[in-house]
Design an enzyme around this catalytic site. Sequence first.
Site, PDB file in Angstrom:
ATOM      1  N   HIS A  12      24.962 103.270  17.607  1.00 55.60           N
ATOM      2  CA  HIS A  12      24.050 103.481  18.735  1.00 55.60           C
ATOM      3  C   HIS A  12      23.107 104.630  18.411  1.00 55.60           C
ATOM      4  O   HIS A  12      23.540 105.692  17.955  1.00 55.60           O
ATOM      5  CB  HIS A  12      24.832 103.825  20.011  1.00 55.60           C
ATOM      6  CG  HIS A  12      23.959 104.254  21.151  1.00 55.60           C
ATOM      7  ND1 HIS A  12      24.049 105.509  21.742  1.00 55.60           N
ATOM      8  CD2 HIS A  12      22.945 103.614  21.793  1.00 55.60           C
ATOM      9  CE1 HIS A  12      23.139 105.602  22.696  1.00 55.60           C
ATOM     10  NE2 HIS A  12      22.470 104.466  22.756  1.00 55.60           N
ATOM     11  N   SER A  13      21.805 104.406  18.592  1.00 55.67           N
ATOM     12  CA  SER A  13      20.794 105.462  18.448  1.00 55.67           C
ATOM     13  C   SER A  13      20.918 106.120  17.068  1.00 55.67           C
ATOM     14  O   SER A  13      20.795 105.451  16.051  1.00 55.67           O
ATOM     15  CB  SER A  13      20.955 106.464  19.592  1.00 55.67           C
ATOM     16  OG  SER A  13      19.844 107.302  19.717  1.00 55.67           O
ATOM     17  N   MET A  14      21.189 107.422  17.008  1.00 62.59           N
ATOM     18  CA  MET A  14      21.320 108.095  15.713  1.00 62.59           C
ATOM     19  C   MET A  14      22.402 107.439  14.857  1.00 62.59           C
ATOM     20  O   MET A  14      22.254 107.332  13.629  1.00 62.59           O
ATOM     21  CB  MET A  14      21.639 109.574  15.918  1.00 62.59           C
ATOM     22  CG  MET A  14      21.779 110.366  14.630  1.00 62.59           C
ATOM     23  SD  MET A  14      22.227 112.106  14.894  1.00 62.59           S
ATOM     24  CE  MET A  14      23.986 111.947  15.212  1.00 62.59           C
TER      25      MET A  14
ATOM     26  N   GLY B  60      23.058 104.379  14.707  1.00 66.10           N
ATOM     27  CA  GLY B  60      22.443 103.212  14.081  1.00 66.10           C
ATOM     28  C   GLY B  60      21.635 103.586  12.857  1.00 66.10           C
ATOM     29  O   GLY B  60      21.614 102.858  11.855  1.00 66.10           O
TER      30      GLY B  60
ATOM     31  N   SER C  15      18.492 101.085  18.429  1.00 63.12           N
ATOM     32  CA  SER C  15      18.232 101.843  17.209  1.00 63.12           C
ATOM     33  C   SER C  15      17.540 100.911  16.234  1.00 63.12           C
ATOM     34  O   SER C  15      17.657  99.684  16.342  1.00 63.12           O
ATOM     35  CB  SER C  15      19.555 102.342  16.618  1.00 63.12           C
ATOM     36  OG  SER C  15      19.376 102.953  15.361  1.00 63.12           O
TER      37      SER C  15
END
Length: 328
Positions: free
Chosen positions: A117-119, A121, A143
């Site tokens: 998730h997000s970072m 990813g 992401s």
Amino acid sequence: MIQVLRSVRHLTSTTMKQAVSELSVPVPWGQIRGQVWGPDHGHPVLCLHGWADNCGTFNSLIPLLPKECRYVAVDLAGHGLSSHRPPGSFYYFLAYVADIRRVVDALQWSRFSMIGHSMGGNIAGMFSALYPEMVDAVVLLDSYGFLPTDKKELPRVIRQGMDGMLEFEKKSEEKTARVYTYEKAVERLLAANPSLSEESARILLERGLLQVEGGVVFSRDVRINLKNIVRISLEQSLEMLSNIQASVLVVQAEAGFGKMVAESDQKKFTSAILQAYRDRNHTVVTVPGDHHIHLNNPQVVAPVVFDFLQNKALLHAAQQVAEMSPKL
């Protein structure tokens, strides 16, 4: 030596009840902590949270995913219950990639799937590009797998990150962690993360707070707030992306990261990356919701992730086993 700590908890969702074990992996500066779900010999799936979150970000989603998988969700260095990096150390994506290599080596995983998730990813994208033979499927939750920087901005941004660290070190001896009541900590987290529901904030704070005299403090290392000093350009991102052998699922949230990115250049970069995934026959989908939709309302995300893991990881692994089995 890797430890699966015996403090086993049970998390309850509307669909199932599942045991969760604590994980501890020794690293040179301390330990990487995490949670383990699923059968001992299930298909391995490594789950990586976003910036300033922790592995609790997957507590709502994992119970809705294939039960044949062995999910290991880690607190990245400086987050959750994991050790902070040593004094003088920077936090940047490639250092996290090296940490993940340490974790999978300790787990003795030679091939596995990843959810980020997000970072998380972006770390998963880089890992999959650098170790393509180790990863069979990647799920990127809001992401893009890479976060390019305009090459003209590189000197300014890198210098800003270095100067920030030096300023932090000058002032660090004067600073003490702010102590909150639990409810004030919830308010603080919600104010900083408008995409979190109150229930989601409380889930993250299970691993995001430490008890001290007079109340609680946030467990994460404040140095994670400093700018990342190791950057790559769009061209480098696309070259890295082309090295990924795994099947990739990109799940964009309608009101997620794409909406938060204000700079038109960054939007151009992310559009180019998404097109590169499509050109390589990877899957890009958009779901209603915000940046933490996988935690706030996992039922929105779970079906597409479930099907992807079933078809690209579990089915593929079963086919490989069948091909390797001796023919009678």
